[in-house]
Structures are given as structure tokens and as C-alpha cells.
Design a protein around this motif. Structure first.
Motif, mmCIF file in Angstrom:
data_model
loop_
_atom_site.group_PDB
_atom_site.id
_atom_site.type_symbol
_atom_site.label_atom_id
_atom_site.label_comp_id
_atom_site.label_asym_id
_atom_site.label_seq_id
_atom_site.Cartn_x
_atom_site.Cartn_y
_atom_site.Cartn_z
ATOM 1 N N SER A 55 -2.100 -1.769 1.095
ATOM 2 C CA SER A 55 -1.381 -0.910 0.236
ATOM 3 C C SER A 55 -2.812 0.426 0.237
ATOM 4 C CB SER A 55 -1.784 -1.160 -1.565
ATOM 5 O OG SER A 55 -3.058 -1.688 -1.476
ATOM 6 N N ALA A 56 -3.297 1.521 -0.408
ATOM 7 C CA ALA A 56 -3.614 2.864 -0.252
ATOM 8 C C ALA A 56 -4.940 1.740 -0.731
ATOM 9 C CB ALA A 56 -3.353 3.994 -0.554
ATOM 10 N N PRO A 57 -5.176 1.647 -2.159
ATOM 11 C CA PRO A 57 -5.957 1.131 -2.934
ATOM 12 C C PRO A 57 -7.297 0.274 -1.638
ATOM 13 C CG PRO A 57 -4.265 1.517 -4.082
ATOM 14 C CD PRO A 57 -4.286 1.266 -2.732
ATOM 15 N N ALA A 60 -9.515 2.315 -0.059
ATOM 16 C CA ALA A 60 -10.857 2.867 0.067
ATOM 17 C C ALA A 60 -10.954 2.749 -1.439
ATOM 18 C CB ALA A 60 -9.783 3.894 -0.726
ATOM 19 N N LEU A 128 -5.985 9.483 3.297
ATOM 20 C CA LEU A 128 -5.202 8.527 3.215
ATOM 21 C C LEU A 128 -3.861 9.337 2.524
ATOM 22 C CD1 LEU A 128 -6.774 6.403 0.034
ATOM 23 C CD2 LEU A 128 -5.383 5.785 2.239
ATOM 24 N N SER B 55 -2.667 -1.481 -7.867
ATOM 25 C CA SER B 55 -1.970 -0.301 -6.835
ATOM 26 C C SER B 55 -0.198 -0.282 -7.278
ATOM 27 C CB SER B 55 -2.522 -0.953 -5.660
ATOM 28 O OG SER B 55 -2.065 -2.123 -4.486
ATOM 29 N N PRO B 57 1.830 -0.886 -4.490
ATOM 30 C CA PRO B 57 2.740 -2.026 -4.223
ATOM 31 C C PRO B 57 2.702 -3.331 -4.634
ATOM 32 C CG PRO B 57 1.890 -0.754 -2.647
ATOM 33 C CD PRO B 57 1.367 -0.349 -3.834
ATOM 34 N N HIS B 407 -9.767 -1.755 -9.007
ATOM 35 C CA HIS B 407 -9.966 -0.996 -7.573
ATOM 36 C C HIS B 407 -9.001 -0.345 -7.489
ATOM 37 C CE1 HIS B 407 -5.836 -2.882 -7.309
ATOM 38 N NE2 HIS B 407 -6.123 -2.550 -6.117
ATOM 39 N N ALA B 408 -7.894 0.737 -7.927
ATOM 40 C CA ALA B 408 -7.180 1.297 -7.587
ATOM 41 C C ALA B 408 -7.807 2.766 -7.584
ATOM 42 C CB ALA B 408 -5.574 1.113 -8.244
ATOM 43 N N ILE B 410 -8.426 5.251 -6.820
ATOM 44 C CA ILE B 410 -8.476 6.906 -5.648
ATOM 45 C C ILE B 410 -7.955 8.080 -5.894
ATOM 46 C CG2 ILE B 410 -9.002 5.060 -3.577
ATOM 47 C CD1 ILE B 410 -6.406 5.289 -2.880
#
Lengths: 421, 421
Positions: A55-57, A60, A128, B55, B57, B407-408, B410
Motif C-alpha cells: 500500500s502507498a503508506p 512513504a 505515489l 491504509s 487496502p 501511519h497513513a 500521506i
């Protein structure tokens, strides 16, 4: 913090800019780090986001979170609109910064070699957002194939062309082959994901040109073993929404990914310095701008020759440059005026090809196959920023390894192209 | 699979449609499941994606992956453009489906009570794309505050208004307060995230109106303890890009989130049946459409009364309806014609407010505070689809619990609004 302290402005929070910022942690200075994104990106794993493995996070982390304990840094999410070297000023969209020292580390984007019109049909992979757009296209292509009755039209959704045989192209092609052959097995009722063709097109004489020719040959065999068709010495002469043309051959494919060219950030052109063919700034031996010892260019934007060869545009080189410039400015502020030329130490090269396949090169040592893959895995997990990310990436990969599933297989956002039926 | 088998078309892969599909696993029938997304979404945790705790997903799984072993199902990612009850046909954008049995489970969207123009400035939370858009706005607001010199303009970026005091509104407001007071501590140099005002506006007499009044009062106290300003009995009379109006009071706020109204899927209107005030289809006792025993409506789109009260639009109710309709069709196909009225079994209600704060109601048992929070945590992890997701969510939450990090955090995608400086 006193305004009397020297002001160091760092443009770009990638490997170069972030490392330089951290190298200045104990320097009495005001640092302003500007990035148009709010996060540092672990770019070497970007292809995993594009192919739904992570996953993107997971790759990053917010720049201000990484730097929260470094009290001499202010992080700004903004874009640079101009640099005034004479007045020592940087113009952002929302404010103006006066600097004593300037670091320009804004990296590179894709290059389409004069065919910018191809960008819409052959997206590249730098941010991203790029990765999420590619993920959407790849996953949507299989969905469209399931809904298409006509065999030729269905196959056009199952044909994937990756342009460029460097590390990113090899990683994308290898992973697409795995997705088609393993991940999606048994999930479709009308289309056969195994009928997908993955084509890797490289205009030069071999894939992974930065590696030893013997490793290039091994990488090509490993790709072919995974089911990728490798086309060497063939250049793409046109790209549109229906496919690509290679010389006289037309290939119908709705999904074309661009991993062929790199163009330095356009900010390089505003620095009033000589540029190389890729638009990178040709810097002095200490990475400073000719005529401007207070300005440094680093990372993918810098063109540096060492022992007659260019320093490669890879993460370790950018980090070393960041470390170098950070230490140099710290020395200057202590009154140390000795010249400090930058010296790149090659820590080796790694490229992954697919599940349990990679190539590695450390000095004279060459590895390929499973062993190289383990080295690649360890190195990439080790260098991922932040404890949590490492743990989650390991977990995702362990699961993916055993189950061949890819957990980030969700389609979000709207396809930016017109609908194609 | 033989075309002679009855064809069951299921529209919507949410809790209702997916459960019905799975309940028909052993039924000799052809099933086609249509959803405009490629994934089933665990909606109760959507607010966690919107507030950067998970996130995307982690709370979504591809429908065709969930159903890959159920060989009687074809999954199509497509949208419904029309239903022809007389001809027993469903028109999708890419094909037409003839059905023997039809299940309509396309859920609900936000309702702005006749003010659809507010949608751009006060986004709601129903899909992953909604959650990612809200995440982008919330995180960007703090970034903009850091870049704004004028105190009043800065405060407008630090004012957050959540409209609607149901479960989603309470969860969003509580989590925003945590982000401002804990997550972002020490990360900004000019703005103070603690200066953020989180306003929860509810037009009715209490928050969490579906719960016992005593629990509503406790929830309000817990919210206020977290730093949320709760405004009860106040209706939003206007929303624009600069803020909201509550009666005569104007509140400057760039971030307004809408959790106030639910409107059933517009597909309900094409079913030629009576609708309730929220646009839900008033179904028969067995969830079939009046006059069409071969058509069923379930989940948030169905209006069902039981013991004089409406069955609530929650995940357990949708799953029970899916189970019911699946079993009913299986029985009909075996020749069993007995009437089978649907009966909702209330498994209890849970709502989380923030870190270690929640309320729960099981029959006569009422819980609040830490104990309710543990029950909420266990229930939500338990019901998350897929082993991997549960493990990662647990890991993310354990990390978030100890570190207060999210954590997500972004920012991806471009802000769809015009730039506001």
C-alpha cells in the motif's frame, strides 16, 4: 530560534534533501525544507505500489514526522516557482524565502524524448500518484478483459507493454508476469489472465545496461522464464490509446507503461549553469554551482563525473551527496574553508526481477537468482524508513510469498482516460 | 456451467450482496455479482482511512479474490444503467444481463437535504475515494495553517466542522481531536495543531440517537473530554468554501465533513415500488419487491419495519438480509414454496469515540469507556475480511496505540477544489 542564524533552504525531500537536512541536525542554523509532497518516498519500492504488492503508506512517511525532533527544521509543503540567485531568494507559491545557503535536490521526472503527447497513454513511475494511477490501469485492464466478448479486443486488454529495460522496467515487467500467471489464477470466469502478454521493449542492446553484460543476459533469461517477452534493440516509434508501434510492427495494447527516460527537474534550467543532455546541472567537484559557492545541486538533478564515468542516479548516490553537502556547510559555518570534493563510493547495484529472481553486483562479485533476491530483500527492508514500515512490508511480503496474493489490489480513483469499450 | 441453470443477478458487493452470494455457494445456479468497484469494503472502518490510521487496502479486498473458489459466480466491475422488471433484464454500461432472480443491494449515498451544492465543500464518507479525499483535506489543512501568517486565516485552516452526530460523525470528530492533540505534537514550527477546534454539529437533541439516552450523554462527555465542541440542536443553514453558518452564527472553517444524511441508491426509484422518505424501497416481509417475488431488495436500500421500528442501516442487518435472501432463493430452487419472512436479530450496537473511549449496547447491557472500546476493537478486527487484513490492522493499531502515530498520513492526489491561499 534567532533570525541571526544562517538560513539554509533545501528544495526537495527525497534521499538527497532529507539526508542533507539530517546531516545538519547539530548545526546552528535555521533550515527550511520545501517539498511539494508532504512525504518522503522510498522510491526503490514504488513499483510494488504500482503492482498492488504494497500500500502507498507502507513506502512513504511524512517529512515532518521524520524530522519532528530536529528543532532547527521547518518543513513546508509548497512548490518552487522561481530562484533568484543574485538576490538569494526562492519564490514559493505561498511565500518567499531569503537564503544564505541553498540546496537544490528536486530530482527527475520522466522523459518522452520529444513525444510528451505519449504521457497520457504511457504513464511513468516517479510519485505515489503515478504508482496509484498505474495500479488502477493494470487492475482495470483485467476487469475490462473479463467483460469483452471479441477475442482480439479482449487480447488488447491483456497485452501489457513496458517501455525501457532499466531497473524499473525490469521490475514492472517481471511483477506483471507474476500477477498474470499466479496472483489472478482462478479469479476470472471468461478471460484467462494467463493469456496476458507482457512485452518489455528496450531500444539499447541489453536490459539492465548499468550492470555487467553477463548479469544482463541472466536477467533477460530470468524474465523470459517468468513469461516476459523481451524485445532488445527495438525502439517504440508511436504510442496511442490502442497500442504501440515498434518500427513496422503494431501491437494492440491498452496498457503501456513508460520506464525509458529520465529528465531532470525543470528547476535546473533556472540555475544559470551548464546542463548535460538529460537536463542535469553540471556541478563543481564539491557539488556547488559554478560561481555560486553558497548553492549546491544534489541527487538526480546533479550531473557528476567521476573517473570518467557518470555517478548513477540511484538512491545511495543521492544520500551520499546529501551527507557530503550537509557536512560541507557545517564545516563552512565553523570557519573551515578547505575544499571538499565529493567522492562517490559504489556500494553495489541490485535489481529485482520477480519472485526469487534478482541480480546483484558488488565490485567484482556478481550474484543472480535466489541468492541475489535474498540480498535485495534484506537491503530494501533495511533501508526502508521507520520501524513500522519495515515490519509491515516484511509482513506483506511474507504473506505474498506464501499465498502469491497481492493485498493492495483495489481500484481507487477514476480513470483519467476516456472510457474505452 | 450450463446456461440451463437459473441465473441470479446480484447488484452490489457490499455486506448484503456479498453475504447473499456466499449463501448461494452450493446452489445449482449461475450467479453474476455486479459492483462498480472491484472490492468489498469494510465500511465500519472507513473513518480510519479518512483519518490516516489505516491504509485503504487494509479495509478492502477484491470481490473476485474473496469469491475465487465459488465457481458458480462471475464478478463484473460495471455500473447499472437500468432495470427492466417486465423483461427481467438489467442493463450495464458494457452488457445486458437476463435474470431469473434479481437482488438489488446497491446501498446508500450521502444526502444533503436538498443542498447538493454543499457536496463540494462538505464531502461525505461512503467509498474509499471519499475517505482518501477527506484524508487529503484534513492533512492539507494543517499544512496550510503552517504557511499562513494571518492569525484569523490560520485559524480557519485549524477549524474542523463535522456535521451529523451519528456513529460516523462521532468517530470522525473524536479522531480529529486526537490527531490535533496528540499525533501532530511537535511536528509544526509556526502553527499549533493543538489550537485546532473540532466542532460536532447535530441538529437533533443528542449524539448517537440510535443508542440509549444515557449512553448518548456519556458519549458526549467523552467527546468533550477529547476536546471536541459538541453543538446539539443546531442545524447547519449554509456551507461554502470559507465555512458554515449555524442559524445566525458564522464559523470560518476550510474543512467541513458531512456525516448527516443518508439517501438510498437512486436505483430504488427504477423499481416501480413505494419508497420511504429516505428513498428506500418498502419491501414485503420476505424482502421481495411487491408484485415481483423474483426480485429482492436488501441492505441500506431496503426499508423494513419490525415491531413498529425500522431495521437500522448497519452492517449486521445487511448481512442478515443477504443470508435470508440467499437461503430463500436456495429453498425456492429446491421447490420449497413456504413463505419465509425476514426477522432481524439485534446483535447490539457499538460506536467508538476515540482512543480508549466507546459506547456499546447489547440488549439491556450498556457499556462505555475503556471496556466498550475493547469490545469494539475485538469485534471490528474479528469481522474484517481476510486473515492478512486482520493481522495488519491489529499491527497498525497496536503501533498507533503506543506511539500515537498514524501511519497513513500521506497526501496523494490533487485537491479537487480551487487553490485557496
Amino acid at each position: 530560534m534567532s533570525d541571526a542564524l544562517p538560513h539554509i533552504v533545501i528544495l526537495g525531500g527525497g534521499f538527497g534533501g532529507l539526508t542533507a537536512t539530517q546531516a545538519l541536525a547539530r548545526t546552528p542554523a535555521r533550515i527550511t525544507l520545501v517539498d511539494r509532497h508532504n512525504h518522503h518516498l522510498f522510491q526503490p519500492l514504488l513499483y510494488q505500489v504500482a503492482t498492488a504488492g504494497l500500500s502507498a503508506p507502507s513506502i512513504a512517511a511524512p517529512l515532518r514526522q521524520i524530522l519532528r525532533h530536529q528543532r532547527n527544521v521547518t518543513v513546508l509543503m509548497d512548490e518552487v516557482t522561481g530562484i533568484d540567485l543574485a538576490q538569494r531568494r526562492v519564490q514559493l507559491t505561498r511565500e518567499r524565502l531569503d537564503y544564505d545557503w541553498l540546496l537544490v535536490a528536486t530530482g527527475a521526472a520522466h522523459a518522452y524524448f520529444g513525444h510528451d503527447g505519449w504521457a497520457a497513454d504511457a504513464p511513468g513511475l516517479k510519485s505515489l500518484d503515478d504508482a496509484l494511477a498505474i495500479r488502477r490501469r493494470v487492475l482495470t485492464a483485467f476487469e475490462r478483459a473479463e467483460q469483452e466478448d471479441d477475442p482480439a479486443r479482449r487480447q488488447a486488454w491483456l497485452n501489457f507493454v513496458v517501455v525501457g529495460g532499466g531497473a524499473t522496467g525490469v521490475e514492472l515487467a517481471g511483477t506483471l508476469a507474476e500477477i498474470a500467471r499466479h496472483t489472478l489464477t482462478g479469479e476470472f470466469r471468461r478471460a484467462q489472465p494467463r493469456a496476458a502478454n507482457i512485452l518489455l521493449v528496450e531500444a539499447g542492446p541489453r536490459v539492465l545496461a548499468a550492470f555487467d553484460p553477463a548479469l544482463s543476459a541472466k536477467a533477460q533469461r530470468q524474465l523470459e522464464h517468468l513469461g516476459v517477452q523481451v524485445r532488445i534493440g527495438q525502439a517504440v516509434t508511436s504510442v496511442d490509446g490502442e497500442g504501440v508501434t515498434l518500427g513496422t510492427e503494431r501491437i494492440a495494447a491498452h496498457t503501456v507503461l513508460w520506464a525509458a527516460g529520465v529528465a531532470a527537474s525543470p528547476l535546473g534550467r533556472s540555475l544559470d549553469a551548464p546542463l548535460d543532455r538529460a537536463g542535469r546541472v553540471i556541478v563543481q567537484a564539491d557539488l556547488s554551482l559554478p560561481g555560486h559557492p553558497e548553492v549546491f545541486v544534489l541527487g538526480d538533478l546533479a550531473s557528476v563525473q567521476q573517473d570518467g564515468r557518470p555517478v548513477p542516479g540511484v538512491a545511495p548516490a543521492a544520500k551520499q551527496m546529501g551527507q557530503h553537502v550537509g557536512r560541507l556547510i557545517a564545516a563552512r559555518l565553523r570557519g573551515d574553508r578547505r575544499p571538499q570534493p565529493f567522492r562517490y563510493r559504489d556500494a553495489g547495484s541490485l535489481a529485482t526481477i520477480g519472485r526469487m529472481a534478482a541480480v546483484a553486483q558488488f565490485g567484482r562479485l556478481r550474484l543472480s537468482g535466489l541468492l541475489a533476491w535474498w540480498v535485495w530483500l534484506g537491503a530494501h527492508i533495511w533501508f526502508l524508513i521507520g520501524f513500522r514500515n519495515r515490519l509491515v512490508v516484511m509482513l506483506d511480503w511474507a504473506m505474498a510469498y506464501w499465498t502469491q496474493a497481492r493485498h493492495a489490489r483495489i481500484i481507487t480513483g477514476a480513470d483519467e482516460r476516456a472510457d474505452r469499450d
